[in-house]
Design a protein around this motif. Structure first.
Motif, PDB file in Angstrom:
ATOM      1  N   ALA A 247      -6.736  -2.360   4.637  1.00  0.00           N
ATOM      2  CA  ALA A 247      -8.045  -3.007   4.684  1.00  0.00           C
ATOM      3  C   ALA A 247      -8.941  -2.537   3.550  1.00  0.00           C
ATOM      4  N   GLU A 248      -8.616  -1.388   2.954  1.00  0.00           N
ATOM      5  CA  GLU A 248      -9.387  -0.866   1.826  1.00  0.00           C
ATOM      6  C   GLU A 248      -8.804  -1.392   0.516  1.00  0.00           C
ATOM      7  N   LYS A 249      -9.633  -2.059  -0.255  1.00  0.00           N
ATOM      8  CA  LYS A 249      -9.164  -2.662  -1.505  1.00  0.00           C
ATOM      9  C   LYS A 249      -8.626  -1.612  -2.473  1.00  0.00           C
ATOM     10  N   SER A 250      -9.207  -0.431  -2.465  1.00  0.00           N
ATOM     11  CA  SER A 250      -8.778   0.614  -3.397  1.00  0.00           C
ATOM     12  C   SER A 250      -7.369   1.125  -3.077  1.00  0.00           C
ATOM     13  N   ASN A 251      -6.885   0.900  -1.844  1.00  0.00           N
ATOM     14  CA  ASN A 251      -5.556   1.378  -1.461  1.00  0.00           C
ATOM     15  C   ASN A 251      -4.469   0.333  -1.699  1.00  0.00           C
ATOM     16  N   ARG A 252      -4.846  -0.879  -2.046  1.00  0.00           N
ATOM     17  CA  ARG A 252      -3.862  -1.950  -2.235  1.00  0.00           C
ATOM     18  C   ARG A 252      -3.411  -1.989  -3.695  1.00  0.00           C
ATOM     19  N   TYR A 253      -2.113  -2.224  -3.885  1.00  0.00           N
ATOM     20  CA  TYR A 253      -1.559  -2.304  -5.235  1.00  0.00           C
ATOM     21  C   TYR A 253      -1.755  -3.685  -5.849  1.00  0.00           C
TER      22      TYR A 253
ATOM     23  N   GLN B  17       5.436   6.149   0.318  1.00  0.00           N
ATOM     24  CA  GLN B  17       6.220   5.108  -0.317  1.00  0.00           C
ATOM     25  C   GLN B  17       5.336   3.874  -0.508  1.00  0.00           C
ATOM     26  N   LYS B  18       5.769   3.010  -1.388  1.00  0.00           N
ATOM     27  CA  LYS B  18       5.104   1.723  -1.553  1.00  0.00           C
ATOM     28  C   LYS B  18       5.682   0.744  -0.538  1.00  0.00           C
TER      29      LYS B  18
ATOM     30  N   PHE C 241      18.692  -6.806   3.132  1.00  0.00           N
ATOM     31  CA  PHE C 241      18.435  -7.444   1.838  1.00  0.00           C
ATOM     32  C   PHE C 241      17.275  -6.727   1.161  1.00  0.00           C
ATOM     33  N   GLN C 242      17.092  -7.002  -0.107  1.00  0.00           N
ATOM     34  CA  GLN C 242      15.986  -6.436  -0.864  1.00  0.00           C
ATOM     35  C   GLN C 242      15.233  -7.568  -1.541  1.00  0.00           C
ATOM     36  N   SER C 243      13.932  -7.521  -1.451  1.00  0.00           N
ATOM     37  CA  SER C 243      13.106  -8.562  -2.046  1.00  0.00           C
ATOM     38  C   SER C 243      11.723  -8.010  -2.310  1.00  0.00           C
ATOM     39  N   ARG C 244      11.079  -8.556  -3.318  1.00  0.00           N
ATOM     40  CA  ARG C 244       9.718  -8.177  -3.646  1.00  0.00           C
ATOM     41  C   ARG C 244       8.725  -9.256  -3.234  1.00  0.00           C
ATOM     42  N   THR C 245       9.214 -10.269  -2.570  1.00  0.00           N
ATOM     43  CA  THR C 245       8.356 -11.367  -2.141  1.00  0.00           C
ATOM     44  C   THR C 245       7.855 -11.115  -0.729  1.00  0.00           C
ATOM     45  N   TYR C 246       6.562 -11.221  -0.536  1.00  0.00           N
ATOM     46  CA  TYR C 246       5.986 -10.986   0.782  1.00  0.00           C
ATOM     47  C   TYR C 246       6.513 -12.000   1.794  1.00  0.00           C
ATOM     48  N   ASP C 247       6.611 -13.255   1.393  1.00  0.00           N
ATOM     49  CA  ASP C 247       7.111 -14.288   2.305  1.00  0.00           C
ATOM     50  C   ASP C 247       8.542 -14.005   2.739  1.00  0.00           C
ATOM     51  N   ALA C 248       9.356 -13.487   1.834  1.00  0.00           N
ATOM     52  CA  ALA C 248      10.746 -13.190   2.173  1.00  0.00           C
ATOM     53  C   ALA C 248      10.821 -12.050   3.190  1.00  0.00           C
ATOM     54  N   MET C 249       9.974 -11.056   3.046  1.00  0.00           N
ATOM     55  CA  MET C 249       9.980  -9.943   3.996  1.00  0.00           C
ATOM     56  C   MET C 249       9.496 -10.390   5.380  1.00  0.00           C
ATOM     57  N   VAL C 250       8.490 -11.250   5.415  1.00  0.00           N
ATOM     58  CA  VAL C 250       8.023 -11.785   6.694  1.00  0.00           C
ATOM     59  C   VAL C 250       9.110 -12.626   7.343  1.00  0.00           C
TER      60      VAL C 250
ATOM     61  N   GLN D 225       0.839  -1.191   0.000  1.00  0.00           N
ATOM     62  CA  GLN D 225       0.000   0.000   0.000  1.00  0.00           C
ATOM     63  C   GLN D 225       0.879   1.248   0.000  1.00  0.00           C
ATOM     64  N   ARG D 226       0.245   2.394  -0.038  1.00  0.00           N
ATOM     65  CA  ARG D 226       0.958   3.659   0.081  1.00  0.00           C
ATOM     66  C   ARG D 226       1.158   3.941   1.564  1.00  0.00           C
ATOM     67  N   VAL D 227       2.418   4.023   1.986  1.00  0.00           N
ATOM     68  CA  VAL D 227       2.764   4.230   3.391  1.00  0.00           C
ATOM     69  C   VAL D 227       3.486   5.561   3.513  1.00  0.00           C
ATOM     70  N   TYR D 228       3.084   6.349   4.482  1.00  0.00           N
ATOM     71  CA  TYR D 228       3.717   7.655   4.678  1.00  0.00           C
ATOM     72  C   TYR D 228       5.033   7.485   5.419  1.00  0.00           C
ATOM     73  N   ASP D 229       6.108   7.983   4.814  1.00  0.00           N
ATOM     74  CA  ASP D 229       7.436   7.923   5.422  1.00  0.00           C
ATOM     75  C   ASP D 229       7.664   9.195   6.234  1.00  0.00           C
ATOM     76  N   HIS D 230       7.756   9.047   7.573  1.00  0.00           N
ATOM     77  CA  HIS D 230       7.909  10.216   8.447  1.00  0.00           C
ATOM     78  C   HIS D 230       9.320  10.805   8.396  1.00  0.00           C
ATOM     79  N   VAL D 231      10.263  10.074   7.816  1.00  0.00           N
ATOM     80  CA  VAL D 231      11.627  10.576   7.685  1.00  0.00           C
ATOM     81  C   VAL D 231      11.749  11.468   6.453  1.00  0.00           C
ATOM     82  N   GLU D 232      11.294  10.947   5.306  1.00  0.00           N
ATOM     83  CA  GLU D 232      11.380  11.702   4.059  1.00  0.00           C
ATOM     84  C   GLU D 232      10.126  12.526   3.796  1.00  0.00           C
ATOM     85  N   HIS D 233       9.106  12.352   4.632  1.00  0.00           N
ATOM     86  CA  HIS D 233       7.853  13.116   4.528  1.00  0.00           C
ATOM     87  C   HIS D 233       7.205  12.974   3.147  1.00  0.00           C
TER      88      HIS D 233
END
Length: 321
Positions: A40-46, A13-14, A218-227, A2-10
Motif C-alpha cells: 500500500a506504500e508507494k515507496s515500497n513498490r518496485y 525477496q522480490k 512455471f516462471q513468469s514476470r507477468t502479474y496476470d500470469a501469476m494470478v 514489493q520486498r517480501v520477507y522469506d521465512h524459509v531463507e530468512h
C-alpha cells in the motif's frame, strides 16, 4: 511487486504476498478467494500499474486491489464471499489479523470472530479496570487444569465484549496462548475446537506447494500470469477436495440413505412408552403373588414422580385382579 520477507531463507525477496480466504466445515476446505498483494506504500513498490491497461478489465481491478492495505483486502475478500452466497458462522484469524479494527469491521458484516491474540500493549477492561493479557492471567486458576486453563469475558478499548480463553502452549509450557471470541456464549472447549479448524488452511498451503507445484510449476514476470496460475492451482485443489469428500464423507450420501429407508417409520416417544408399559403389565402376572403385589404398589409412586405428559399417557392404566 514489493520486498517480501522469506521465512524459509530468512531474507527479503522480490514478490507478492498471497492473501487467501477459505471456507471449512471441519472436514473439507475450499479456497474462496485470494489477493496477490503488493504494498500500500508507494515507496515500497518496485513498479506501478501501467497506464496502458484498460480500467474496465479484471486485470486492472486486480492490480488496484493488490495495493490495498492487507486488512482492507481481507475485509474485501470476506464481503466478496458473502455476496457470492457463501455462508459462515465465524471468521477464524491468526494473530496478525486479530485486532480491534478488524473485529469491528467483521462484526458489521454479521459474523462473529474467533482468533489468536498476541501479547501486545493492548488492554482489556475487566471488573472496571484495564489489564494487558498477562495481567488477566491472575484471574484464572491454573491449578489442576489440563490444556484449557479457563476464560474471562472482557471488553476491548472501544467497548466490544469478547471472551478470552487461556490455553496451554505445548511448545513452551511456561506460557499460554490466548484465543479471542466475539461470541461470549460459546463454551471454552467449543471455542478451542472451532479455532482448530483454522489449521486446514495451513494444510491447504502445504498440499498446494508440495503436490500441485504452486509457485514452482512455471516462471513468469507477468502479474496476470501469476494470478491465473494461482486460480488454476486453487481450482485443481477444489476439484480434488470435492472428490475426496464424495468418496470418504458419509454426509455426502444425501437422500440416498433415506430413499432406502422411507418405508421404515420411526416410533415416537409416546408410542414407545405405551408399548413398553403394555408389555410390562402383560408379563407381571407371570411373577409370584408377593413380587406382583410389591410392584403394583411401587408403580403408582413412580408414575407420580414423572413428568405430567407421562402421567397422562398412563392415566388409564389398571391392574386386573
Amino acid at each position: 511487486m514489493q520486498r517480501v520477507y522469506d521465512h524459509v531463507e530468512h531474507k527479503y525477496q522480490k514478490g507478492f504476498t498471497l492473501l487467501t480466504l477459505g471456507w471449512s466445515d471441519g472436514y473439507s476446505f475450499i479456497p474462496t478467494g485470494f489477493n496477490m498483494l503488493s504494498s500500500a506504500e508507494k515507496s515500497n513498490r518496485y513498479q506501478e500499474i501501467s497506464d496502458t491497461i484498460d480500467h474496465r478489465t479484471n486485470g486492472f481491478k486486480a492490480r488496484k486491489e493488490s495495493i490495498m492495505h492487507k486488512t482492507d483486502a481481507a475485509i474485501l475478500l470476506i464481503k466478496n464471499a458473502l455476496n457470492a452466497g457463501i455462508k459462515a458462522d465465524y471468521v477464524l484469524m491468526d494473530t496478525w489479523f486479530t485486532t480491534e479494527p478488524m473485529l469491528k469491521e467483521i462484526l458489521l458484516l454479521g459474523i462473529d470472530v474467533i482468533g489468536m491474540v498476541k501479547q501486545l500493549k493492548q488492554r482489556y477492561t475487566y471488573c472496571g479496570k484495564q489489564y494487558t493479557l498477562p495481567g488477566l492471567k491472575q484471574f484464572v486458576r491454573f491449578e489442576g487444569a489440563k490444556n484449557i486453563f479457563g476464560s474471562l469475558v472482557v471488553t476491548t478499548k472501544t467497548g466490544i465484549p469478547v471472551k478470552i480463553v487461556f490455553v496451554r502452549n505445548r511448545n513452551k509450557k511456561s506460557e499460554c496462548l490466548y484465543i479471542l471470541s466475539t461470541n461470549c456464549s460459546l463454551d471454552d472447549a467449543e471455542i478451542v475446537r472451532i479455532y482448530g479448524n483454522r489449521w486446514s488452511i495451513e494444510c491447504f498451503f502445504k498440499s498446494s506447494k508440495s503436490f500441485l507445484k504452486f509457485g514452482t510449476e512455471f516462471q513468469s514476470r507477468t502479474y496476470d500470469a501469476m494470478v491465473s496460475h494461482t486460480a488454476i492451482v486453487f481450482t485443481r485443489y477444489t476439484i480434488l477436495e470435492w472428490i475426496r469428500r464424495n468418496q470418504n464423507d458419509q454426509k455426502t450420501y444425501g437422500e440416498l440413505f433415506f430413499m432406502f429407508c422411507e418405508d421404515i417409520q420411526d416410533m415416537d416417544l409416546t408410542n414407545a412408552l405405551q408399548s413398553l408399559m403394555a408389555l410390562f403389565v402383560e408379563h407381571i402376572s407371570e411373577l409370584s403373588a408377593d413380587i406382583t403385589s410389591c410392584i403394583k404398589s411401587k408403580v403408582p409412586d413412580w408414575m407420580m414422580s414423572q413428568a405430567s405428559f407421562i402421567q397422562t399417557l398412563f392415566g388409564n392404566i389398571c391392574w386386573e385382579s
